[in-house]
Design a protein around this motif. Structure first.
Motif, short mmCIF file in Angstrom:
data_model
loop_
_atom_site.label_atom_id
_atom_site.label_comp_id
_atom_site.label_asym_id
_atom_site.label_seq_id
_atom_site.Cartn_x
_atom_site.Cartn_y
_atom_site.Cartn_z
N ARG A 31 12.28 3.66 5.04
CA ARG A 31 10.92 3.78 5.70
C ARG A 31 10.52 5.32 5.98
O ARG A 31 11.17 6.07 6.04
CB ARG A 31 10.60 3.05 7.06
CG ARG A 31 10.71 1.47 6.58
CD ARG A 31 10.81 0.68 7.82
NE ARG A 31 9.49 0.96 8.71
CZ ARG A 31 8.65 0.28 8.42
NH1 ARG A 31 8.34 -0.54 7.62
NH2 ARG A 31 7.60 0.51 9.30
N SER A 32 9.14 5.66 6.06
CA SER A 32 8.32 6.82 6.40
C SER A 32 9.26 7.48 7.44
O SER A 32 9.17 8.75 7.60
CB SER A 32 7.10 6.77 6.53
OG SER A 32 6.55 6.49 5.06
N ASN A 33 9.43 6.67 8.56
CA ASN A 33 9.74 7.33 9.86
C ASN A 33 11.46 7.04 10.29
O ASN A 33 11.61 6.96 11.38
CB ASN A 33 9.10 6.57 11.05
CG ASN A 33 9.17 5.10 11.30
OD1 ASN A 33 9.85 4.28 10.17
ND2 ASN A 33 8.56 4.67 12.10
N THR A 52 9.74 17.46 6.87
CA THR A 52 9.21 16.15 7.02
C THR A 52 7.69 16.45 6.71
O THR A 52 7.20 17.42 7.07
CB THR A 52 9.12 16.13 8.49
OG1 THR A 52 10.60 15.61 8.70
CG2 THR A 52 8.50 14.50 8.74
N SER A 53 7.09 15.51 5.92
CA SER A 53 5.72 15.54 5.66
C SER A 53 4.77 15.66 7.11
O SER A 53 5.05 14.83 7.82
CB SER A 53 5.11 14.41 5.02
OG SER A 53 3.96 14.38 4.40
N PRO A 56 2.51 11.25 7.52
CA PRO A 56 3.78 10.32 7.23
C PRO A 56 3.02 9.42 6.24
O PRO A 56 1.84 8.91 5.93
CB PRO A 56 3.89 9.49 8.65
CG PRO A 56 3.37 10.62 9.53
CD PRO A 56 2.47 11.32 8.96
N GLY A 57 4.03 9.06 5.36
CA GLY A 57 3.56 8.14 4.10
C GLY A 57 2.66 8.72 2.94
O GLY A 57 2.73 8.03 2.00
N GLY A 78 9.00 7.95 1.10
CA GLY A 78 9.30 6.91 2.05
C GLY A 78 8.24 5.79 1.77
O GLY A 78 7.07 5.86 1.22
N TYR A 79 8.49 4.51 2.59
CA TYR A 79 7.53 3.41 2.41
C TYR A 79 7.48 2.93 3.53
O TYR A 79 7.87 3.31 4.76
CB TYR A 79 8.32 2.37 1.42
CG TYR A 79 9.62 2.03 1.94
CD1 TYR A 79 9.72 1.03 2.84
CD2 TYR A 79 10.84 2.60 1.11
CE1 TYR A 79 11.05 0.43 3.27
CE2 TYR A 79 12.07 2.16 1.76
CZ TYR A 79 12.09 1.13 2.68
OH TYR A 79 13.39 0.79 3.20
N TYR A 81 4.65 2.79 5.60
CA TYR A 81 3.56 3.18 6.53
C TYR A 81 2.37 2.30 6.28
O TYR A 81 1.67 2.23 5.39
CB TYR A 81 3.19 4.86 6.16
CG TYR A 81 2.51 5.59 7.28
CD1 TYR A 81 3.15 5.86 8.50
CD2 TYR A 81 1.19 6.07 6.99
CE1 TYR A 81 2.16 6.33 9.69
CE2 TYR A 81 0.66 6.79 8.18
CZ TYR A 81 1.16 6.89 9.25
OH TYR A 81 0.36 7.73 10.09
N TRP A 92 3.28 4.72 -5.40
CA TRP A 92 4.69 4.71 -4.90
C TRP A 92 5.28 3.92 -5.62
O TRP A 92 6.31 3.82 -6.15
CB TRP A 92 4.33 4.28 -3.44
CG TRP A 92 6.04 4.25 -2.99
CD1 TRP A 92 6.60 5.28 -2.29
CD2 TRP A 92 6.97 3.06 -2.98
NE1 TRP A 92 7.95 4.92 -1.94
CE2 TRP A 92 8.17 3.55 -2.29
CE3 TRP A 92 6.88 1.64 -3.37
CZ2 TRP A 92 9.40 2.98 -2.07
CZ3 TRP A 92 7.99 0.99 -3.12
CH2 TRP A 92 9.07 1.42 -2.51
#
Length: 203
Positions: A31-33, A52-53, A56-57, A78-79, A81, A92
């Motif tokens: 996951r994104s976080n 880190t972006s 997020p996402g 990441g997924y 978000y 994605w």
């Protein structure tokens, strides 16, 4: 594992952009976080190697990190978000499917989940996708410093049950803050490469 060199070789979207040297790969997804960038930095003992972006996402590239000029860490987007539009989720999915469909160099996928929480439905879907494409899956339970060691097994059991892991599939707790679990993850990385017929130097 002694890290002699680490470099970002490319950020790919299309298949034509993937490395073609035949160097083995282990991919990391979550996951994104979930703290994926922090885990990469911790494993490599680099502070800001994987960044880190800011949004997020939104990162929609596959990043290839060449380690010791022997193998790749592949940082998958990441997924999960919540604010991402349906069209972005579809992008994605296409990027991920292109990579997973027939990537011969890919040995194993590390699925990162937050040890504090039951895996989300997106995590379950990602695990099912990994198995659908025929890859080994190792679960890395991040943010292990947020709970006591006495609670590890309870949370590991929750993760295993939710994902319906196979009996031989591992869950490794890791903490970027306390550096716990780092050696175990490296041992697993080397093991997975050896299982797939690649000779990776351990020191």
């Amino acid at each position: 594992m002694k890290i002699r060199s680490a470099e970002i070789t490319m950020s790919a979207v299309n298949k034509s952009q993937y490395p073609d040297e035949g160097i083995p790969e282990i991919a990391l997804v979550g996951r994104s976080n979930v703290g994926k960038s922090s885990i990469v930095n911790t494993l490599l003992n680099r502070r800001n190697f994987a960044r880190t972006s800011q949004t997020p996402g939104k990162t929609r590239t596959i990043n290839f990190y060449l380690i010791n000029k022997e193998f790749f860490f592949v940082d998958l987007p990441g997924y999960g978000y919540a604010k991402i539009a349906k069209s972005e989720k579809e992008k994605w999915g296409k990027i991920m499917e292109r990579y997973l469909a027939d990537r011969e160099e890919l040995c194993t996928i590390f699925l990162l989940v937050d040890i504090r929480h039951e895996p989300s439905n997106d995590d379950v879907i990602m695990y099912d996708w990994i198995k659908h494409f025929g890859y080994n899956c190792v679960v890395i339970a991040t943010k292990a410093d947020k709970i006591s060691r006495g609670q590890y097994q309870k949370h590991i059991n929750i993760i295993r049950k939710k994902l319906q892991l196979e009996p031989d599939e591992k869950i490794i707790p890791i903490s970027s803050l306390k550096k716990t679990g780092v050696e175990e993850v490296w041992n697993e990385i080397v093991h997975q490469y050896h299982e797939n017929g690649y000779d990776v130097t351990v020191d």
